[in-house]
Design an enzyme around this catalytic site. Structure first.
Site, PDB file in Angstrom:
ATOM      1  N   ARG A 140     -74.028 -60.964 -52.467  1.00 11.01           N
ATOM      2  CA  ARG A 140     -74.302 -60.212 -53.695  1.00 11.01           C
ATOM      3  C   ARG A 140     -74.404 -61.126 -54.917  1.00 11.01           C
ATOM      4  NH1 ARG A 140     -71.035 -54.478 -52.422  1.00 11.01           N
ATOM      5  NH2 ARG A 140     -72.684 -53.818 -50.985  1.00 11.01           N
ATOM      6  N   TYR A 193     -81.766 -55.023 -52.030  1.00  9.37           N
ATOM      7  CA  TYR A 193     -80.986 -55.462 -50.851  1.00  9.37           C
ATOM      8  C   TYR A 193     -79.560 -55.913 -51.184  1.00  9.37           C
ATOM      9  CZ  TYR A 193     -83.108 -60.308 -51.247  1.00  9.37           C
ATOM     10  OH  TYR A 193     -83.543 -61.539 -51.615  1.00  9.37           O
ATOM     11  N   GLU A 194     -78.765 -56.062 -50.147  1.00  7.35           N
ATOM     12  CA  GLU A 194     -77.314 -56.282 -50.282  1.00  7.35           C
ATOM     13  C   GLU A 194     -76.639 -55.154 -51.053  1.00  7.35           C
ATOM     14  OE1 GLU A 194     -76.201 -58.279 -48.357  1.00  7.35           O
ATOM     15  OE2 GLU A 194     -78.006 -59.452 -47.995  1.00  7.35           O
ATOM     16  N   GLY A 195     -77.099 -53.940 -50.813  1.00  8.91           N
ATOM     17  CA  GLY A 195     -76.573 -52.782 -51.533  1.00  8.91           C
ATOM     18  C   GLY A 195     -77.418 -52.531 -52.755  1.00  8.91           C
TER      19      GLY A 195
END
Lengths: 592, 592
Positions: B294, B434-436
């Protein structure tokens, strides 16, 4: 593949319940009763959903190709174009004297939104024709109108606008394309134009280029620009096509989006051109095209938002992830649809409250144009002139933002080609740039339109809002939820305009440094005003028997979202404006 | 083609004048004197500008291809990858016990920004490896570390993260990939994973997949998830490569951007997997990867802004259009460079003030990570945990916005492929997803991080800002221009946190409906804080003899722009937050 559904109900609500077009006292509007507009919108919606929308990803994937000077449009474009032509859609609002249907511009805008939502790149072919037609209609000679308009209105010929050259976009005073007068009264046009949308293609028998050029020996700068008709094929006296003119497409631009539309480098090699209007008065004629084009681009911006939102909403109702924190909404399933989550709803309502407000704003603008033209109403003309940069700049910035938000609703799927959301983002992006970048719109607004008629037009805008608030505030709920926030926002706008007036005299950069924020502040006030009008209409309609309560309550809830979550931006814009030129001008160019 | 210049001076300023890393009392930082970091940054900058940046448009145009299960990366990627590997860049901050260079994470971030600015799609291959390495290092057995880490650190093997499945992205409790225990202690992994960046490619001899799967009979939901090492080629006892494992790339995703990186569908058909850590404890291990990832994604977001801004600036200094309203700046030329125009400067300063603030914020975050790991400082660990969703969500939203603004600076050229700006927009777009998704980041922030350590961590954040203001306010200019606006913004953030506390108990949706605004509010306060620290450092340094006054004055002017033009957004976010759940939750899902 994304889908599209024409928002006929919402359009009908705006036309008949908000704008009350039947009572608008504009020639031609008396024909627009609820049944008529329903029929036209249904038809346009069907064409958009069934024919144009399925071609949208095809056009994006295939793009246009140039081979030996011939541009081929994507598979299916020609057939769809012919279908639109045969349906009479190209000349919907055109002059009946030349074969048009003479419908109001308002209806052209409503159907235009559908066509653009369904397939923006495709619709540009006829969109450019429309602009060229308007310029010829307003500034061409009778002979020129007779020669070009009927085929353009019918759709068998198309049109273009040729302004930009490699070394100049905004600053048209720098253009180099020259027009040498010939003994027969024509001109030899020589030069290169770039970024010419629909400059060459295989959809029509002829292409009527409108070209800005300079006649040697004329005045310097923009005062020496003239406008010419330069047809791809010269037209014989009897209307038949003659010789191929000396112009060609020298290349296609590779670009981020609108791949289905051919963006051409156009080379004019001593092409035969015909003067439109007077020598050196080309800018005025070009402005006719540009103003219309700017409204059309504003519409493109939010129309991409419309279709993006529709697909985001469908995904949010379908995709199962996580649980409603207040208890399962779909207890028998493995998870709840993501529309239960507050942040997903925030995102969707941001989209929805913008596109519905933008639609009302655009329709109102179209009505002002009809009033200006059909009633020869100078005040309406001035008002739409004031609002044009706001319609173009604000609606395209926020329209693009809406496509990005819609893409976000889909998470990873939004980034893939397969779901189609990313195409809306790429297509919408151009609307912030062409027909004058949004920065240029903001300069037009602050530098020219604010002072229009000595400031009387902007004052009339404020008075109109004040009067609306006054005549509506007996409805206490409307007042608290809509009119009070609108009043606050409108005061912010007035404060910003006053700040410009008192500080811009000292240093024009004080106004120019805040122009972009002012354009957004203005846009929010316009959408706040439209939401207040829509809410008022919804309140009234809810009292009618048989009213569609779900639709009207949704309208009100969406409006409340706009007033509480979007409108507070006005305060921020005002604060930025009031910081003046210093933060923007302090840093020397060399030290950036 | 766009160009890239490594911002070494700005990085040096942040490292040594703002963060004072030499005095930070973190093990390993004592080696980071000005000369050492200069040498490392110069080297990384050279590699980025000369090798990686020229490959960026190549990767975009060619993309990756899949043929018979083999993924080919774009031309030149393999040679560039080998060059980076040989330069030792892959293991810059890795454990020296396994062949790493043991440098602080801070330096990894600084060089990482350069690599990402130059070529984001390319750098993802090693970026994913870094995350996988960290997870194995933190949670793997000694034997696993010995077997996998040295080759990953050296770069001859790469790594991936396998989380998402077709029916679930965010909600990992729904995953179906199963891991059946075998008699030899291994597991048979069966299932499909999608959107696996660098899942298959031709850059390395082996790919070490980290895969989330469920062991049959384990607990329901996320509590039943375990983490497995599933190598493309099994590794023999002696470290040599053995059999091809039963896994394959089933397809490449067509997407909006990062075309140079292979986004794979990965099929596991009874592949041999090795448990990492304990059964059912996979989420904890995955979080190690995700948190690092993140931060890396936040860095990607602003790093795309960095290179986009550089190219916008070059264009604005070069392109001649119009005249400075206060008098010609380039009287001998046909027009002035557009950087004279206030609205162009506003746009450029918006970009510049964001990317420089974002860089400082990211470096400060990296320093917190070093302090957390190297000093085993639990408070630093908590602080970076609080800030991680802000670093990811705010920096990618604003980083993307910066690429869009930079594209706008170029007008029509920005929309063309040729100038390369549109690629930065398309590449940056994924970072918000992406990555949440950033919506998920905002939920993490409000739902988990605000309450971390009973709220003590966020209180420590506010105390830190308060203390900084107090210890700095004897500088009256600093106080007026930076500390006072920071105080206002910080109060807005505190008010929002308080509002959540008092209204979230009654209805959790009151907090969740404001989470996204809170994340942005928080981000602005962090950047305001960084700008205040940078301004303080610049003031002090300006008094030194031989200081680079142009650089420092530019820093201050850029900071003043941020404080007056960007920071006022906090008030708007607070107002939105305080409108609570109602505007967001009112509308029934069916009536959207």
């Amino acid at each position: 593949m994304p889908s599209y559904t024409a928002p006929v109900d919402d359009m009908q609500f705006i036309l008949h319940d908000v704008l009350n077009i039947a009572e608008a006292d504009i020639p031609g509007y008396d024909e627009l009763d609820r049944e008529t507009t329903q029929a036209v919108l249904d038809e346009a919606g069907k064409l958009s959903a069934e024919v144009l929308a399925p071609l949208n990803p095809v056009g994006d994937a295939q793009g246009c190709t140039l081979e030996n000077g011939v541009v081929r449009t994507p598979e299916g474009f020609k057939a769809a174009y012919d279908q639109m032509r045969e349906g009479g859609w190209m000349g919907l609002d055109a002059d009946p004297d030349y074969g048009g249907q003479g419908m109001p511009y308002l209806l052209q805008s409503a159907t235009g939104e559908m066509f653009v939502s369904a397939n923006m790149a495709f619709n540009m072919y006829q969109g450019l024709t429309h602009g060229a037609m308007s310029a010829i209609h307003a500034h061409g000679s009778d002979a020129q109108k007779q020669m070009y308009l009927p085929n353009m209105i019918e759709g068998s010929w198309s049109g273009t606008m040729n302004l930009t050259e490699p070394h100049c976009g905004t600053d048209l005073g720098l253009i180099r394309t020259k027009a040498e007068p010939q003994e027969d009264g024509t001109y030899r046009i020589t030069g290169q134009k770039i970024w010419i949308s629909a400059g060459e293609h295989d959809l029509t028998d002829n292409i009527i280029h409108l070209v800005l050029a300079k006649i040697p020996g004329g005045p310097e700068g923009v005062k020496g620009i003239s406008l010419f008709i330069v047809p791809k094929f010269l037209v014989n006296e009897d209307g038949s096509l003659g010789d191929r003119n000396s112009l060609s497409c020298g290349g296609l631009e590779e670009k981020m989006g609108i791949h289905g539309n051919a963006t051409c480098v156009m080379n004019y090699d001593g092409a035969t051109g015909f003067l439109v209007g007077e020598e050196h008065k080309g800018m005025r004629a070009m402005f006719t095209m540009m103003n219309e084009a700017r409204l059309g681009v504003g519409l493109q911006g939010y129309a991409q938002g419309v279709v993006a939102y529709q697909n985001a909403l469908a995904f949010a109702k379908d995709r199962l992830q996580g649980r409603d924190v207040t208890g399962p909404a779909n207890p028998d399933g493995p998870a709840d649809p993501i529309i239960v989550h507050p942040d997903v709803r925030r995102n969707l309502l941001h989209q929805k409250s913008f596109v519905e407000g933008a639609r009302a704003f655009t329709f109102w603008g179209a009505q002002l144009i009809d009033r200006a033209h059909r009633n020869e109403d100078a005040q309406a003309e001035a008002m739409i002139s004031l609002l044009t940069p706001v319609l173009k700049g604000f609606l395209t910035d926020k329209g693009f933002e809406t496509t990005v938000l819609a893409q976000q609703t889909l998470g990873g799927s939004g980034f893939t080609r397969e779901w189609g959301l990313e195409q809306f983002v790429r297509d919408a992006r151009i609307t912030m740039i062409y027909e004058g970048t949004n920065g240029i719109q903001s300069l037009d607004l602050v530098g020219r339109k604010l002072g229009l008629n000595g400031g009387k037009t902007v004052m009339a805008f404020f008075e109109m809002i004040k009067a609306f608030i006054k005549e509506s505030e007996q409805d206490a709920v409307l007042k608290a939820q809509f009119l009070d926030p609108l009043k606050t926002a409108s005061k912010d706008l007035q404060a910003a305009a006053m700040w410009f007036m008192s500080h811009g005299i000292k240093d024009p950069n004080n106004a120019l440094a805040g122009s972009y924020d002012f354009m957004h502040l203005f846009g929010h006030v316009c959408l706040g005003y439209m939401w207040a009008r829509m809410a008022k209409a919804a309140h009234l309609k809810l009292e009618e028997e048989g009213a569609d309560a779900d639709f009207l309550e949704a309208k009100l809830a969406t409006g409340r979202y706009y007033m509480t979550r979007q409108l507070p931006a006005t305060g921020m814009h005002l604060r930025r404006i009031e910081s003046g030129a210093e933060p923007v001008m302090d840093l020397a160019a060399a030290n950036f």
